[in-house]
Design a protein around this motif. Structure first.
Motif, PDB file in Angstrom:
ATOM      1  N   GLY A  47      12.714  76.818  55.467  1.00 49.14           N
ATOM      2  CA  GLY A  47      11.782  77.385  56.612  1.00 49.14           C
ATOM      3  C   GLY A  47      12.141  78.817  57.122  1.00 49.14           C
ATOM      4  O   GLY A  47      13.248  79.460  56.496  1.00 49.14           O
ATOM      5  N   ASN A  48      12.066  78.814  58.456  1.00 49.87           N
ATOM      6  CA  ASN A  48      12.652  80.059  58.965  1.00 49.87           C
ATOM      7  C   ASN A  48      14.138  79.958  59.300  1.00 49.87           C
ATOM      8  O   ASN A  48      14.671  79.099  59.487  1.00 49.87           O
ATOM      9  CB  ASN A  48      11.982  80.221  60.306  1.00 49.87           C
ATOM     10  CG  ASN A  48      10.413  80.504  60.231  1.00 49.87           C
ATOM     11  OD1 ASN A  48       9.731  80.778  59.218  1.00 49.87           O
ATOM     12  ND2 ASN A  48       9.744  79.940  61.261  1.00 49.87           N
ATOM     13  N   ASP A  49      14.657  81.180  59.320  1.00 53.11           N
ATOM     14  CA  ASP A  49      16.314  81.485  59.922  1.00 53.11           C
ATOM     15  C   ASP A  49      17.074  80.460  59.125  1.00 53.11           C
ATOM     16  O   ASP A  49      17.950  79.909  59.559  1.00 53.11           O
ATOM     17  CB  ASP A  49      16.272  81.143  61.326  1.00 53.11           C
ATOM     18  CG  ASP A  49      15.325  82.038  62.079  1.00 53.11           C
ATOM     19  OD1 ASP A  49      15.160  83.176  61.761  1.00 53.11           O
ATOM     20  OD2 ASP A  49      15.013  81.659  63.335  1.00 53.11           O
ATOM     21  N   VAL A  93      16.790  77.608  58.119  1.00 54.25           N
ATOM     22  CA  VAL A  93      16.370  76.181  58.643  1.00 54.25           C
ATOM     23  C   VAL A  93      15.562  75.391  57.753  1.00 54.25           C
ATOM     24  O   VAL A  93      14.418  75.807  57.201  1.00 54.25           O
ATOM     25  CB  VAL A  93      16.121  76.201  60.129  1.00 54.25           C
ATOM     26  CG1 VAL A  93      15.625  74.652  60.389  1.00 54.25           C
ATOM     27  CG2 VAL A  93      16.761  76.744  61.098  1.00 54.25           C
ATOM     28  N   TRP A  94      16.055  74.470  57.192  1.00 56.12           N
ATOM     29  CA  TRP A  94      15.324  73.589  55.845  1.00 56.12           C
ATOM     30  C   TRP A  94      14.460  72.708  56.745  1.00 56.12           C
ATOM     31  O   TRP A  94      14.609  72.014  57.795  1.00 56.12           O
ATOM     32  CB  TRP A  94      16.222  72.608  55.342  1.00 56.12           C
ATOM     33  CG  TRP A  94      15.676  72.197  54.148  1.00 56.12           C
ATOM     34  CD1 TRP A  94      15.065  70.767  54.136  1.00 56.12           C
ATOM     35  CD2 TRP A  94      15.144  72.509  52.905  1.00 56.12           C
ATOM     36  NE1 TRP A  94      14.485  70.516  52.978  1.00 56.12           N
ATOM     37  CE2 TRP A  94      14.640  71.552  52.190  1.00 56.12           C
ATOM     38  CE3 TRP A  94      15.711  73.772  52.339  1.00 56.12           C
ATOM     39  CZ2 TRP A  94      14.098  71.857  50.880  1.00 56.12           C
ATOM     40  CZ3 TRP A  94      15.169  74.135  51.089  1.00 56.12           C
ATOM     41  CH2 TRP A  94      14.336  73.063  50.391  1.00 56.12           C
ATOM     42  N   LEU A  95      13.169  72.907  56.377  1.00 60.23           N
ATOM     43  CA  LEU A  95      11.867  71.808  56.926  1.00 60.23           C
ATOM     44  C   LEU A  95      12.001  70.737  56.106  1.00 60.23           C
ATOM     45  O   LEU A  95      11.691  70.806  54.782  1.00 60.23           O
ATOM     46  CB  LEU A  95      10.740  72.807  56.641  1.00 60.23           C
ATOM     47  CG  LEU A  95      10.119  73.660  57.901  1.00 60.23           C
ATOM     48  CD1 LEU A  95       9.054  74.662  57.636  1.00 60.23           C
ATOM     49  CD2 LEU A  95      10.104  72.865  59.106  1.00 60.23           C
ATOM     50  N   TYR A 143      10.321  74.973  65.509  1.00 62.05           N
ATOM     51  CA  TYR A 143      10.339  73.792  64.905  1.00 62.05           C
ATOM     52  C   TYR A 143      10.765  72.462  65.920  1.00 62.05           C
ATOM     53  O   TYR A 143      11.596  72.728  66.750  1.00 62.05           O
ATOM     54  CB  TYR A 143      11.548  73.586  63.665  1.00 62.05           C
ATOM     55  CG  TYR A 143      11.198  74.696  62.644  1.00 62.05           C
ATOM     56  CD1 TYR A 143      10.162  75.296  62.579  1.00 62.05           C
ATOM     57  CD2 TYR A 143      12.371  75.235  61.723  1.00 62.05           C
ATOM     58  CE1 TYR A 143       9.633  75.893  61.307  1.00 62.05           C
ATOM     59  CE2 TYR A 143      11.928  75.943  60.572  1.00 62.05           C
ATOM     60  CZ  TYR A 143      10.738  76.501  60.513  1.00 62.05           C
ATOM     61  OH  TYR A 143      10.616  77.313  59.488  1.00 62.05           O
ATOM     62  N   SER A 148      13.213  68.166  60.192  1.00 63.97           N
ATOM     63  CA  SER A 148      12.761  69.126  60.822  1.00 63.97           C
ATOM     64  C   SER A 148      11.105  69.224  60.376  1.00 63.97           C
ATOM     65  O   SER A 148      10.583  69.251  59.227  1.00 63.97           O
ATOM     66  CB  SER A 148      13.275  70.682  60.600  1.00 63.97           C
ATOM     67  OG  SER A 148      14.762  70.692  60.819  1.00 63.97           O
ATOM     68  N   ARG A 149      10.259  69.701  61.437  1.00 65.98           N
ATOM     69  CA  ARG A 149       8.949  69.963  61.216  1.00 65.98           C
ATOM     70  C   ARG A 149       8.393  71.254  62.209  1.00 65.98           C
ATOM     71  O   ARG A 149       9.040  71.291  63.371  1.00 65.98           O
ATOM     72  CB  ARG A 149       8.182  68.675  61.623  1.00 65.98           C
ATOM     73  CG  ARG A 149       8.185  67.407  60.774  1.00 65.98           C
ATOM     74  CD  ARG A 149       7.552  66.296  61.232  1.00 65.98           C
ATOM     75  NE  ARG A 149       7.767  65.058  60.241  1.00 65.98           N
ATOM     76  CZ  ARG A 149       7.045  64.748  59.501  1.00 65.98           C
ATOM     77  NH1 ARG A 149       6.137  65.554  59.017  1.00 65.98           N
ATOM     78  NH2 ARG A 149       7.205  63.703  58.530  1.00 65.98           N
TER      79      ARG A 149
END
Lengths: 214, 237
Positions: free
Chosen positions: A140-142, A144-146, B133, B145-146
């Motif tokens: 994900g962004n930055d 960061v793992w989604l 998030y 995370s979502r």
């Protein structure tokens, strides 16, 4: 008070009682009323129930299923069992570190009554197994793992995220997975399929989820 | 004796009395149940320290959770806690859930995780405005995370809740007795989307109870005014 008055009072009380009963009953019986309290109970799975404790049979069945939608290493494996999950499973040429039999034993060892594919209280249990390289979530962004992160391992280590990990994804039908509702929500579903993600290197169940068959 | 009461009228009255009798049956006929507190305050997450046990559930489920939710639209919510149910094995395990109807046909997305809590453990979920998030947190670590936009369906919530729940009243919930209750302590909420900002939850926030009581209310109606604490015990007792 005279008996005649008592009689009239009794009649009036009875009429009021019945009218109120009718009103209450009408409110409850009105179409749609009380829908929140209606449990979405599972219908017995009408799919072919190829339940078997013979793991060779199950493995053969699963292989047949896998070969239909896509061929070759790297191809994405599709399954109703995880289409609503943030899981990508890709075919690999590598041999599984553990067999499907051993993966199902891991489910059973967790204490899951249908882990070996035996009948459960809802009847015959169906098994649909897939093996491949599993990725839960995405970058994900930055940075960061989604998706699932910081997965705690029994060894005490923490896995940052699950990406291209050799895993068995095993879907058991005619089982139950309970969702949690919330205050004043409609009653959550009792899914009739339970799906297990078993890490093939450690032979451990890492995630469990459910879904309702179509 | 009552000449105006005709046979037909007696039949109607009897039928209505039967309906009334059915309607007045104890609420134990209903399937699931909740006990806890929903607090009306705008929040970007909530946190709690929660005990754990392995309640007797049979083929049903028991949950102990905290949630952030919007009653409108559609009761969208994010919830974090633990569950015991046959699908997730012998022990209670960490459980996360999102209810966001546009996200998938059923709306619910939930799963048991590998982690098996023991003793008191910290649970939280929070929205981070810098990333957009939400995180489900366990023992101080984000375990999932979502995105707020498509994953959870909201950034801020109008309520947060701490509660226990069962899928059926045949299943135990909370501690086995009031003397051996499960305590939910250190209840906090996140008032802004900025990281690191948390407020203690108190009754002065305007808490409201929820959950029906078949008789007495043995569970969940003890909210410390200042101690931001809730305790739960088995409501089936």
């Amino acid at each position: 008070m005279r008996s005649h008055d008592l009689y009239k009072m009794a009649v009036i009380f009875g009429i009021v009682f019945l009218l109120s009963g009718t009103a209450v009953a009408a409110a409850y019986l009105e179409p749609g009323a009380g829908a929140d309290s209606v449990s979405s109970k599972n219908v017995l799975n009408e799919e072919a129930t190829d339940r078997s404790s013979n793991f060779d049979d199950i493995l053969t069945m699963s292989s047949d299923n896998d070969s239909k939608p896509d061929e070759g290493a790297g191809e994405k494996i599709s399954s109703r069992g995880f289409e609503e999950q943030d899981l990508t499973l890709r075919r690999t040429d590598s041999e599984p570190p553990i067999s499907q039999n051993e993966a199902m034993e891991a489910v059973y060892d967790l204490g899951v009554p249908w882990g070996r594919g035996d009948d459960w209280e809802r009847g015959p249990v169906t098994v649909d197994a897939h093996y491949g390289l599993a990725t839960f979530g995405e970058q994900g962004n930055d940075e960061v793992w989604l998706g699932p992160r910081n997965v705690p391992l029994p060894s005490g280590e923490v896995l940052d995220h699950v990406e291209e990990r050799p895993m068995w994804i095993i879907d058991y039908g005619n089982t139950v997975f309970h969702a949690s509702g919330c205050p004043d929500c409609a009653e959550p579903p009792d899914y009739d399929h339970t799906v297990y993600a078993i890490d093939a290197e450690t032979a451990e169940v890492w995630f469990v989820w459910g879904y309702e068959s179509d | 004796m009552f000449p105006i009461v005709t046979r037909r009228f007696r039949h109607i009255a009897t039928a209505r009395l039967i309906v009334i009798t059915i309607l007045l049956q104890p609420l134990s006929l209903s399937a699931a149940d909740f006990r806890g507190r929903s607090v009306s305050v705008t929040n970007y997450g909530a946190a709690v320290t929660m005990g754990v046990r392995n309640p007797v559930v049979g083929s049903h489920a028991s949950f102990q959770m905290l949630g952030s939710l919007n009653y409108a639209p559609e009761h969208r919510h994010i919830q974090t806690g633990w569950s015991r149910q046959p699908a997730c094995g012998t022990n209670s395990s960490v459980f996360v859930e999102v209810y966001n109807p546009p996200d998938n046909p059923g709306g619910y997305n939930n799963r048991c995780n590998l982690a098996t809590p023991a003793g008191d453990a910290d649970y939280y979920h929070e929205y981070d405005g810098s990333t957009g998030y939400w995180c489900h947190g366990y023992q101080g670590t984000c375990i999932e995370s979502r995105t707020a936009a498509s994953g959870v369906g909201f950034a801020s919530a109008t309520n947060f809740a701490v509660f226990g729940e069962t899928s059926d009243r045949a299943a135990e919930m909370g501690g086995p007795s009031q003397a051996q209750a499960i305590w939910l302590t250190n209840v906090n909420y996140k008032p802004t989307s900025t990281s690191g900002s948390w407020n203690a939850a108190t009754q002065s926030l305007g808490s409201l109870s929820y959950g029906s009581c078949p008789g007495t209310c043995p569970y969940g109606y003890q909210w410390g005014y200042a101690a931001n604490t809730l305790y739960t015990n088995n409501w089936t007792n």
